[in-house]
Design a protein around this motif. Structure first.
Motif, PDB file in Angstrom:
ATOM      1  N   SER A 399       1.119  -1.465  -0.197  1.00  0.00           N
ATOM      2  CA  SER A 399      -0.503   0.081  -0.063  1.00  0.00           C
ATOM      3  C   SER A 399       1.320   1.019   0.369  1.00  0.00           C
ATOM      4  CB  SER A 399      -0.914  -0.001   1.296  1.00  0.00           C
ATOM      5  OG  SER A 399      -0.343   0.068   2.206  1.00  0.00           O
ATOM      6  N   PHE A 400       2.067   1.152   1.123  1.00  0.00           N
ATOM      7  CA  PHE A 400       2.912   2.489   0.902  1.00  0.00           C
ATOM      8  C   PHE A 400       3.537   2.660  -0.861  1.00  0.00           C
ATOM      9  CE2 PHE A 400       6.797   5.076   1.745  1.00  0.00           C
ATOM     10  CZ  PHE A 400       6.368   5.391   2.350  1.00  0.00           C
ATOM     11  N   TRP A 401       3.991   1.345  -1.537  1.00  0.00           N
ATOM     12  CA  TRP A 401       4.614   1.391  -2.899  1.00  0.00           C
ATOM     13  C   TRP A 401       3.084   1.839  -3.469  1.00  0.00           C
ATOM     14  CZ3 TRP A 401       8.889   2.335  -4.843  1.00  0.00           C
ATOM     15  CH2 TRP A 401       8.855   2.318  -6.586  1.00  0.00           C
ATOM     16  N   ARG A 402       2.554   2.017  -3.543  1.00  0.00           N
ATOM     17  CA  ARG A 402       0.878   2.108  -4.365  1.00  0.00           C
ATOM     18  C   ARG A 402       0.792   3.629  -4.392  1.00  0.00           C
ATOM     19  NH1 ARG A 402      -1.535  -2.700  -2.719  1.00  0.00           N
ATOM     20  NH2 ARG A 402      -1.024  -4.930  -4.560  1.00  0.00           N
ATOM     21  N   ARG A 403       1.078   3.585  -2.703  1.00  0.00           N
ATOM     22  CA  ARG A 403       0.915   5.547  -2.909  1.00  0.00           C
ATOM     23  C   ARG A 403       1.999   6.142  -3.233  1.00  0.00           C
ATOM     24  NH1 ARG A 403       2.460   9.573   0.999  1.00  0.00           N
ATOM     25  NH2 ARG A 403       3.809   7.954   1.485  1.00  0.00           N
ATOM     26  N   CYS A 404       2.922   6.044  -2.945  1.00  0.00           N
ATOM     27  CA  CYS A 404       3.793   6.680  -3.681  1.00  0.00           C
ATOM     28  C   CYS A 404       3.978   7.018  -4.833  1.00  0.00           C
ATOM     29  CB  CYS A 404       5.692   6.057  -3.035  1.00  0.00           C
ATOM     30  SG  CYS A 404       5.785   5.870  -1.508  1.00  0.00           S
ATOM     31  N   LEU A 405       3.546   5.854  -5.807  1.00  0.00           N
ATOM     32  CA  LEU A 405       3.285   5.784  -7.282  1.00  0.00           C
ATOM     33  C   LEU A 405       2.488   6.600  -7.547  1.00  0.00           C
ATOM     34  CD1 LEU A 405       4.289   1.829  -8.393  1.00  0.00           C
ATOM     35  CD2 LEU A 405       5.523   3.504  -8.483  1.00  0.00           C
ATOM     36  N   ALA A 406       1.519   6.300  -6.921  1.00  0.00           N
ATOM     37  CA  ALA A 406      -0.141   7.723  -7.117  1.00  0.00           C
ATOM     38  C   ALA A 406       0.205   8.460  -6.893  1.00  0.00           C
ATOM     39  CB  ALA A 406      -0.682   6.779  -6.035  1.00  0.00           C
ATOM     40  N   ARG A 407       1.265   8.878  -5.288  1.00  0.00           N
ATOM     41  CA  ARG A 407       1.644  10.316  -5.608  1.00  0.00           C
ATOM     42  C   ARG A 407       1.945  11.127  -6.481  1.00  0.00           C
ATOM     43  NH1 ARG A 407      -0.040  15.070  -3.078  1.00  0.00           N
ATOM     44  NH2 ARG A 407       1.464  16.078  -1.804  1.00  0.00           N
ATOM     45  N   THR A 408       3.132  10.450  -6.833  1.00  0.00           N
ATOM     46  CA  THR A 408       4.404  10.600  -7.552  1.00  0.00           C
ATOM     47  C   THR A 408       3.368  11.162  -9.216  1.00  0.00           C
ATOM     48  OG1 THR A 408       5.799   9.297  -6.803  1.00  0.00           O
ATOM     49  CG2 THR A 408       6.188  10.683  -9.446  1.00  0.00           C
ATOM     50  N   ALA A 409       2.642  10.418  -9.531  1.00  0.00           N
ATOM     51  CA  ALA A 409       1.947  10.924 -10.715  1.00  0.00           C
ATOM     52  C   ALA A 409       0.702  11.287 -10.768  1.00  0.00           C
ATOM     53  CB  ALA A 409       1.539   9.008 -11.367  1.00  0.00           C
ATOM     54  N   TYR A 410       0.307  11.577  -9.111  1.00  0.00           N
ATOM     55  CA  TYR A 410      -0.422  13.042  -9.173  1.00  0.00           C
ATOM     56  C   TYR A 410       0.574  14.081  -8.810  1.00  0.00           C
ATOM     57  CZ  TYR A 410      -3.830  15.777  -6.171  1.00  0.00           C
ATOM     58  OH  TYR A 410      -4.165  17.286  -6.525  1.00  0.00           O
ATOM     59  N   LEU A 411       1.400  14.436  -8.232  1.00  0.00           N
ATOM     60  CA  LEU A 411       2.495  15.133  -8.564  1.00  0.00           C
ATOM     61  C   LEU A 411       2.888  15.856  -9.934  1.00  0.00           C
ATOM     62  CD1 LEU A 411       4.376  14.688  -5.055  1.00  0.00           C
ATOM     63  CD2 LEU A 411       2.574  16.515  -5.722  1.00  0.00           C
ATOM     64  N   ARG A 412       3.033  14.748 -10.823  1.00  0.00           N
ATOM     65  CA  ARG A 412       3.366  14.798 -11.911  1.00  0.00           C
ATOM     66  C   ARG A 412       2.319  15.236 -12.746  1.00  0.00           C
ATOM     67  NH1 ARG A 412       4.687  10.199 -13.209  1.00  0.00           N
ATOM     68  NH2 ARG A 412       7.134  10.335 -12.201  1.00  0.00           N
ATOM     69  N   HIS A 413       1.073  14.752 -12.383  1.00  0.00           N
ATOM     70  CA  HIS A 413      -0.209  15.344 -13.171  1.00  0.00           C
ATOM     71  C   HIS A 413      -0.688  16.490 -12.918  1.00  0.00           C
ATOM     72  CE1 HIS A 413      -4.698  16.045 -14.813  1.00  0.00           C
ATOM     73  NE2 HIS A 413      -4.841  15.974 -13.547  1.00  0.00           N
ATOM     74  N   CYS A 414       0.008  17.181 -11.806  1.00  0.00           N
ATOM     75  CA  CYS A 414      -0.391  18.477 -11.144  1.00  0.00           C
ATOM     76  C   CYS A 414       0.185  19.339 -11.774  1.00  0.00           C
ATOM     77  CB  CYS A 414      -0.678  19.130  -9.978  1.00  0.00           C
ATOM     78  SG  CYS A 414      -1.766  18.118  -9.171  1.00  0.00           S
ATOM     79  N   GLN A 415       1.672  18.676 -11.594  1.00  0.00           N
ATOM     80  CA  GLN A 415       2.754  20.111 -12.100  1.00  0.00           C
ATOM     81  C   GLN A 415       2.785  20.082 -13.963  1.00  0.00           C
ATOM     82  OE1 GLN A 415       6.786  18.074 -12.306  1.00  0.00           O
ATOM     83  NE2 GLN A 415       7.476  20.787 -12.498  1.00  0.00           N
ATOM     84  N   ARG A 416       2.241  19.070 -15.045  1.00  0.00           N
ATOM     85  CA  ARG A 416       1.535  19.298 -16.009  1.00  0.00           C
ATOM     86  C   ARG A 416       0.534  20.203 -16.443  1.00  0.00           C
ATOM     87  NH1 ARG A 416       2.356  13.026 -18.017  1.00  0.00           N
ATOM     88  NH2 ARG A 416       4.987  12.982 -17.688  1.00  0.00           N
ATOM     89  N   LYS A 417      -0.281  19.635 -15.207  1.00  0.00           N
ATOM     90  CA  LYS A 417      -1.871  20.856 -15.319  1.00  0.00           C
ATOM     91  C   LYS A 417      -1.110  22.277 -15.210  1.00  0.00           C
ATOM     92  CE  LYS A 417      -6.305  20.910 -13.526  1.00  0.00           C
ATOM     93  NZ  LYS A 417      -6.928  20.933 -12.365  1.00  0.00           N
ATOM     94  N   TRP A 418      -0.459  22.636 -14.028  1.00  0.00           N
ATOM     95  CA  TRP A 418      -0.110  23.796 -13.391  1.00  0.00           C
ATOM     96  C   TRP A 418       1.032  24.528 -14.829  1.00  0.00           C
ATOM     97  CZ3 TRP A 418       5.122  25.069 -13.539  1.00  0.00           C
ATOM     98  CH2 TRP A 418       5.338  26.974 -12.355  1.00  0.00           C
TER      99      TRP A 418
END
Length: 1021
Positions: A399-418
């Motif tokens: 779950s921690f690893w999935r959270r890290c992957l999801a968090r990284t993907a989310y941050l990358r998405h937010c950065q691209r969106k920004w």
């Protein structure tokens, strides 16, 4: 027989509680029928006189008992859905009566024996008091006990209890059940004295106590942990010591009772009524058991005892117990001591549905050693040591690893969106700014085209405009760069120094609209109104202040920009010039001058802003002077790098070795602010260079090989010489050479030689370059300089240092050079004159060019207004007509007023910080007391120019006299008197009066020397 009456009474109460009339009616009828048959049987036996058959009687009683039991079981199956059995009916006579607490009144101190002859009122009052004392739940019970007997009972709040609609008959052996006073506690209501407490009533009360209302349930996760603290008092279900049945082959069933308090009356009366014993909560549990390694030993004695006591609600307790064991196994808790009562309470709350899943703290609240268990549970990683720890650890890691992957993907998405949003907004802003820039560029190009067309019209009709009535719109704007404007102190006052432009109305064909950069007070408006009445020119001038000044008080905007953003002022100007010949006379050129002129639809008597900015610099002025073929100081312009500065200076010093001081002037500065100097006497190789020049002689001193050696020597020493000895002329703007050099190289500048003479006179000439192509001299005066000898504070009019023909020739050539470069309007030329040491001839250098309306010209207009004279620049005389004293002349037409020459001293930048302490009317009173004023008959005296009503630190002054020496003496005397009047000994203030007085004294000495020399030369001639 007593058993039957008890059973009948019990069944009657049950029927009354359950309100099931049909079912219990049949039961009562059956009981009545059985009792009737038994009665008939007993009567028949008595009548016959035969011996009673015990077996028959026992059979009849057993039949009745089985019938009642059968009906009761059927009812309980239907109500509780559990198969319950009533306890066996035993002989209650063998039981001991339930103890009740009745303290004897005689043992209480303040109780008196009741009298026989009690009045009815006292009897009723005594009965009411007795009723209150016998009811502990009455709200006045505590007060009555304290009033009558001096006993302070604890404050027992009556708890709202909901009587259960369906009582529950609970059979079996129950050793005891704690009853607490808390929210989730079991409450048994007290029965009144005289009532029989039966087994069925106690069972019904126990079932009613197990029901909890919604408002009394646990409402937070911390509620279960505080159950112990909220239950200080407990009621225990236990058997009386005297009610233990003797075992005669039958199983003895205990009777449930409440443990009553001690019956000793004296124990309730405290020895000291003011000191009451503290109520200590008692929490002793008899149902503790132990859980080892998360599992309960079902054969353990304490657990069996707990299970037996709470067998009635064991189904709900089992769920809570299994959840607790699961929790302890998950966290590998080796030992846990469970409080059975708390576990039962937790199970009731859980079972009632108000708490879906108790938290960990809720489960741990039932433990006696919850602190140790809680510290173990909260230990990091403890969960992974228990049951299923490996799987839990794997799940946690995943779950921690999935959270890290999801968090990284989310941050990358937010950065691209920004990034996408930023790029989109930037592109939109860029597009909009580009569109606005193109629109502004097109608008300015249109304004420039309109300016050029109006300038052509002005040039074509200039002579006609000058000879007809016209309106001059004076906008004394200083259109400097923004960085320079922000660094100028009192910028608005500097723009208002040319308020003397109002004096243009001395021409009867001229009306003046003066745009003022400050709000003038009534005192200044009244002063200039009275001043201009001298020429009967009332109502021919208007002073307007743009409303944008209030919106931008600290932005230091130039006056043209403020007027551009003042639509009300522009509208009023349009109304004033409607149908009239009008043009604008601006100050330092600015691009907003075109916008104002285009909005008003009038021409500007000035060059284009781009041309003005190109030639108004020091380098641009040298180019014009070079084109006009006038003498300029040795120097070089357009210097932007330090190497260029050092090389140019070394070359100039080599070629002009006789120059002792070199000046460094910034291109965009004016008035001596951007000037620095350095003396060659501090150069170590300067004496060596002079020796080399004398050694080679005049024939070889200009050869290339001789100058090369000196140049190389200068190149080595110039950088250090400048860094050590160069200093700015105005240290308030640039404190040191490093600061000055940084700005100098950024803006560009000029290196010039200072005139190689001990006596140098600078003069200013104001020219009007008419659009028709003519050059007119309007004013000329010798400068009065300050302490640095590079800043002009005033001037003497007319000038007396240069021959008029020479001056006229220089001015005409400079004017024509400006006209060739499309420069029209008002131009100010600064010249320097001195005597050449070698030839003893006077030399004149053109040192500066300002394409603007100068302060000297504005003060000259006031001088001409006050004296009514004219300044003849060709002859160098200020001609003033004197009033005719003989009014009775025979030929008044032929009589002409005599014309005399006058000399004036002008000071436009007189600053004294203590002047702000005096209002203008007080200032004029002080001047009048010392004889400072203007004589209109003799056309001489002193006139002041006021600039501001609030600051009042800067003024202008003009002194007029018959000769130059008298004007200088009057000017210096006025400055000294004003300084002494407004400056106490300990508060001298900041001023430039002293420097100006020193300069005037030097000029006076030079004037005296000239007069003496002229007197000595006359006999020789």
């Amino acid at each position: 027989m007593l058993h039957y009456f008890v059973l009948v009474l019990t069944q009657y109460k049950m029927s009354d509680t359950l309100k099931n009339e049909e079912k219990f009616g049949a039961v009562l009828f059956q009981v009545q029928e059985d009792l009737r048959q038994l009665k008939c049987t007993l009567e028949s036996v008595n009548e016959m006189g035969t011996t009673l058959d015990i077996q028959a009687l026992d059979a009849a009683i057993g039949k009745t008992e089985r019938s009642i039991r059968k009906h009761a079981d059927d009812y309980l199956k239907k109500v509780t859905k559990q198969l319950l059995v009533l306890p066996r009916i035993v002989d209650l006579q063998k039981k001991k009566q339930i103890p009740t607490w009745k303290p004897s009144l005689e043992s209480i101190q303040d109780v008196r024996p009741q009298r026989e002859d009690i009045p009815p009122g006292e009897k009723h009052k005594f009965a009411l008091t007795k009723r209150v004392l016998s009811n502990p739940a009455h709200p006045n019970n505590r007060a009555m006990m304290y009033q009558k007997f001096g006993i302070s009972l604890p404050d027992v709040h009556k708890r709202r209890t909901h009587i259960a609609k369906h009582p529950r008959i609970v059979p079996g052996h129950v050793a005891g059940l704690p009853v607490t006073k808390g929210r989730n506690s079991l409450v048994i209501p007290e029965e009144t004295t005289g009532k029989v407490t039966s087994l069925l009533q106690m069972s019904i009360q126990h079932k009613a106590a197990c029901l909890h209302s919604r408002e009394d349930s646990c409402s937070s996760t911390t509620g279960l942990m505080s159950l112990k603290s909220r239950c200080p008092k407990q009621l225990k279900w236990e058997t009386e010591p005297g009610s233990i049945c003797e075992r005669t082959g039958e199983e003895c069933t205990p009777v449930w009772t409440t443990k009553a308090p001690p019956t000793t009356p004296n124990s309730l009366i405290p020895k000291n009524p003011h000191i009451l014993p503290e109520q200590v909560p008692v929490n002793i549990s008899k149902y503790d058991f132990t859980i080892l390694m998360g599992r309960t030993n079902p054969m353990a004695t304490d657990f069996c005892h707990f299970k037996q006591c709470f067998s009635l609600c064991w189904s709900s307790v089992v769920d809570a117990l299994e959840a607790l064991e699961k929790l302890l196994r998950d966290f590998a808790v080796p030992l846990a001591k469970v409080n059975g009562e708390r576990l039962v309470e937790l199970s009731h709350v859980w079972e009632s549905g108000w708490l879906k899943a108790p938290p960990v703290t809720g489960f741990l609240s039932v433990l006696e050693n919850r602190e140790e268990v809680l510290s173990l549970v909260l230990r990091p990683g403890q969960r992974f040591k228990g049951e299923g720890g490996i799987e839990a650890a794997a799940i946690h890691i995943q779950s921690f690893w999935r959270r890290c992957l999801a968090r990284t993907a989310y941050l990358r998405h937010c950065q691209r969106k920004w990034a996408v949003g930023t790029i989109a907004v930037s592109w939109l802003m860029h597009t909009q700014m580009r569109h606005v820039g193109k629109a502004l560029q097109a608008r300015r190009f249109r304004q420039l085209e309109n300016f050029r067309s109006r300038a052509q019209h002005l040039a074509a009709n200039w002579k006609h405009i000058q000879s007809s009535k016209r309106t001059i719109i004076h906008i004394p704007s200083l259109g400097y760069s923004q960085s320079r404007r922000m660094n100028l102190r009192r910028y608005d006052i500097l723009q208002n120094i040319q308020i003397s432009r109002l004096c243009d109305i001395r021409d009867e064909h001229v009306e003046v609209i003066y745009v003022c950069p400050r709000h003038l007070g009534e005192d200044i408006v009244h002063y200039y109104t009275s001043l201009l009445k001298c020429d009967s020119s009332v109502r021919r001038f208007v002073i307007l202040t743009p409303e944008a000044i209030d919106y931008f008080p600290t932005h230091n905007m130039c006056l043209s920009t403020l007027l551009k953003y003042s639509p009300l002022t522009l509208k009023r100007i349009k109304h004033l010039i409607q149908g009239k010949q009008a043009y604008i006379v601006a100050g330092v050129a600015h691009v907003d001058d075109l916008a104002v002129a285009d909005d008003l639809g009038v021409p500007i008597l000035a060059p284009e802003p781009a041309i003005a900015q190109l030639y108004s610099t020091k380098s641009g002025g040298r180019r014009i002077f070079t084109g006009a073929e006038v003498d300029v100081p040795p120097g070089q312009g357009d210097i932007y790098t330090q190497n260029q500065l050092h090389g140019t200076l070394a070359r100039l010093m080599t070629q002009n070795i006789h120059v002792q001081r070199w000046l460094f002037k910034m291109d965009s500065e004016h008035g001596g602010r951007g000037t620095a100097y350095c003396d060659t006497c501090h150069l170590s190789c300067y004496n060596w260079a002079l020796q080399e020049r004398h050694r080679c002689g005049p024939e070889l001193q200009n050869t290339e090989w001789i100058q090369e050696s000196v140049l190389l020597r200068y190149l080595d020493e110039v950088p250090g010489w400048l860094a050590r000895y160069a200093q700015p002329a105005n240290t308030s703007c640039y404190p040191d050479w490093a600061c000055f050099l940084k700005t100098f190289l950024r803006q560009g500048g000029v290196v010039e030689a200072y005139p190689p003479s001990e006596s140098v006179t600078c003069l200013t000439v104001d020219l009007l370059l008419e659009p028709g192509g003519e050059v007119t001299m309007l004013s000329c005066g010798d400068q009065l300089q300050g302490s640095c000898q590079l800043e002009a504070l005033g001037s003497t009019v007319p000038q007396t240092s240069v021959h008029q023909e020479t001056l006229q020739s220089i001015c005409m050539r400079v004017g024509q050079a400006c006209l060739q470069r499309l420069i029209v309007g008002y131009v100010s030329v600064d010249l320097a004159t001195f005597l050449n040491r070698d030839t003893m001839e006077q030399k004149v250098w053109a040192i500066d060019l300002d394409l603007t309306y100068s302060d000297q010209l504005a003060m000259t207009q006031m001088l001409l207004m006050m004296t009514g004279g004219t300044l003849n620049c060709r002859t160098g005389c200020l001609e003033v007509p004197m009033p005719i004293q003989d009014k009775c002349s025979e030929d008044p037409i032929a009589a002409k007023p005599p014309v005399v020459n006058r000399y004036a001293v002008i000071g436009s930048h007189l600053f004294h910080s203590n002047l702000s302490m005096l209002y203008h009317n007080v200032f004029f009173m002080v001047c009048k007391a010392h004889g400072i004023g203007f004589n209109m008959k003799r056309k001489q005296g002193t006139v002041f120019a006021l600039y501001d009503s609030s600051d009042r630190c800067t003024v202008g002054m003009i002194t007029v006299s018959e000769d130059l020496q008298g004007a200088l003496v009057t000017f210096a005397r006025n400055l000294s008197v004003i300084h002494q009047e407004i400056s106490p000994f300990k508060m001298q203030g900041e001023t430039n009066f002293k420097e100006l007085i020193k300069n005037i004294e030097a000029v006076l000495q030079m004037t005296v020397k000239k007069k003496v020399r002229s007197v000595e030369d006359k006999p020789v001639a």
